[in-house]
Design an enzyme around this catalytic site. Sequence first.
Site, mmCIF file in Angstrom:
data_model
loop_
_atom_site.group_PDB
_atom_site.id
_atom_site.type_symbol
_atom_site.label_atom_id
_atom_site.label_comp_id
_atom_site.label_asym_id
_atom_site.label_seq_id
_atom_site.Cartn_x
_atom_site.Cartn_y
_atom_site.Cartn_z
ATOM 1 N N GLY A 1 -47.154 12.960 65.218
ATOM 2 C CA GLY A 1 -47.546 11.806 66.026
ATOM 3 C C GLY A 1 -48.767 12.060 66.889
ATOM 4 O O GLY A 1 -49.512 13.008 66.655
ATOM 5 N N GLN B 1 -51.352 26.786 57.509
ATOM 6 C CA GLN B 1 -50.170 25.957 57.231
ATOM 7 C C GLN B 1 -50.197 25.451 55.780
ATOM 8 O O GLN B 1 -49.161 25.422 55.106
ATOM 9 C CB GLN B 1 -50.147 24.775 58.203
ATOM 10 C CG GLN B 1 -49.075 23.750 57.912
ATOM 11 C CD GLN B 1 -48.960 22.731 59.030
ATOM 12 O OE1 GLN B 1 -48.291 22.981 60.027
ATOM 13 N NE2 GLN B 1 -49.587 21.587 58.874
ATOM 14 N N HIS C 1 -55.318 12.266 61.069
ATOM 15 C CA HIS C 1 -54.098 11.784 60.404
ATOM 16 C C HIS C 1 -54.402 10.545 59.553
ATOM 17 O O HIS C 1 -53.890 10.402 58.436
ATOM 18 C CB HIS C 1 -53.038 11.372 61.436
ATOM 19 C CG HIS C 1 -52.592 12.463 62.358
ATOM 20 N ND1 HIS C 1 -52.874 12.461 63.704
ATOM 21 C CD2 HIS C 1 -51.862 13.584 62.132
ATOM 22 C CE1 HIS C 1 -52.335 13.529 64.271
ATOM 23 N NE2 HIS C 1 -51.721 14.238 63.345
HETATM 24 P P1 AMP Z 1 -49.867 17.364 63.215
HETATM 25 O O1 AMP Z 1 -49.469 15.989 63.653
HETATM 26 O O2 AMP Z 1 -50.806 18.048 64.139
HETATM 27 O O3 AMP Z 1 -48.706 18.197 62.766
HETATM 28 O O4 AMP Z 1 -50.747 17.129 61.900
HETATM 29 C C1 AMP Z 1 -50.253 16.427 60.795
HETATM 30 C C2 AMP Z 1 -51.194 16.622 59.632
HETATM 31 O O5 AMP Z 1 -52.495 16.143 59.991
HETATM 32 C C3 AMP Z 1 -51.356 18.104 59.260
HETATM 33 O O6 AMP Z 1 -51.406 18.212 57.858
HETATM 34 C C4 AMP Z 1 -52.666 18.459 59.897
HETATM 35 O O7 AMP Z 1 -53.337 19.519 59.253
HETATM 36 C C5 AMP Z 1 -53.438 17.160 59.738
HETATM 37 N N1 AMP Z 1 -54.525 17.109 60.708
HETATM 38 C C6 AMP Z 1 -54.443 17.271 62.058
HETATM 39 N N2 AMP Z 1 -55.669 17.214 62.620
HETATM 40 C C7 AMP Z 1 -56.548 17.018 61.603
HETATM 41 C C8 AMP Z 1 -57.979 16.869 61.533
HETATM 42 N N3 AMP Z 1 -58.736 16.916 62.604
HETATM 43 N N4 AMP Z 1 -58.531 16.686 60.311
HETATM 44 C C9 AMP Z 1 -57.762 16.647 59.203
HETATM 45 N N5 AMP Z 1 -56.425 16.766 59.198
HETATM 46 C C10 AMP Z 1 -55.818 16.949 60.383
#
Ligand code: AMP
Length: 275
Positions: free
Chosen positions: A22, A144, A28
Site C-alpha cells: 500500500g 526481492q 506500483h
Molecule cells: P511495496 O509496496 O514497497 O512492497 O512494493 C510493491 C511492489 O512495487 C514491489 O514489487 C516493489 O518492488 C514495487 N515497487 C516499489 N517501488 C517501486 C518503484 N519505484 N519502481 C518500480 N517498482 C516499485
Amino acid sequence: MREVVQALRCDGKRIGFVPTMGALHEGHLQLLRVSAQENDITICSIFVNPTQFNNPEDYKLYPRTLEQDVSLLQTVGCDYLFVPTAADVYPQQSLIQFSFGALDAVMEGEHRPGHFSGVATVVGKLFNIVQPHKAYFGQKDLQQVAIIRQLVYGMSFDLQLVCCPTIREESGLAMSSRNKRLSEKELQTATILYKALNKAKQELTSHSVASIKAGVQTYLAAEEDVKLEYFDIVETTALQPVSDVKGLDEVALCIAAFVGPVRLIDNIVVDLHQL
Ligand code: AMP
C-alpha cells in the site's frame, strides 16, 4: 478471494497479480498498468506484512493510506483489491522459515535478518490464494525479485514473474512508500543515493571496485543526515559482491542508507558493454 479466483479461473480468465504494502505511488501503478495490459483480470493486494519487518518501529510507522490507494487503483484498470488482515493471513503463528543460502546472506538479507523469510512466507501464501498466471514486481527491490524467482522455482509455483523497471521522481529519487515519511529537506537529501549510484557507474571502467566503494562512502559521509548501511557491486544472478568487474557482462550497484530516520534502498543495473 479464493472463491473469486476459482470462478475467474473456471471462466478461463488470465489473472495478473500485483502484491503491495500500500501507500501506492507511480512505481506500483506502473506494475498494475502492465498487468492490466497483459491479463484479463488484475488483482492487487495491500498487506503490510508484519513478518518481514525486522524493526518494529518501521512496521508501526509504515505509511497506511487505504482510501487514497483505492482511488488510485480505480485509475489503472485494477479489477480486485485484496486487503487481508494479519489474522486472515496468519490465523496461527507461522513456524515456517525460508532460507535462500548465499542469496539472502548479502545486502538486505544480511542487514535485515529474517526479512526475506517473511517476504517468501507472505508471497507464497498470496500466490496460493490468488493463483495468478503472472505476478509483477519492481526492480527497485532487486534482491526481492531474485528471492521470489527462487521461491517460484523451489516451490513449483505455476506462474510467470515479470520484473518492471524502477520508477523515479524527477530528482532521480526512487519512488518508495517510505518517502512519505521524509520531510521536504530530507526528500532533497535523499537524492544523494541515486547520485552516488551514477557516480559509481561512471567509475566502473576506470577505478577498482575497492576504490569505487571507498569513494561512495566518502561521498555519503559528507551529508550529515545520511548514514550509509551498504554499497555493493554484485553480479546480477546470485547477487554476490564482486571484487573486480573484468570479464563480467553486467553488474548491479546496490545501496541502502538511512536518510534521517528512514531507511531507503536503490540500485541500478549496468551493462558493462555499454560503458
Ligand atoms: P511495496 O509496496 O514497497 O512492497 O512494493 C510493491 C511492489 O512495487 C514491489 O514489487 C516493489 O518492488 C514495487 N515497487 C516499489 N517501488 C517501486 C518503484 N519505484 N519502481 C518500480 N517498482 C516499485
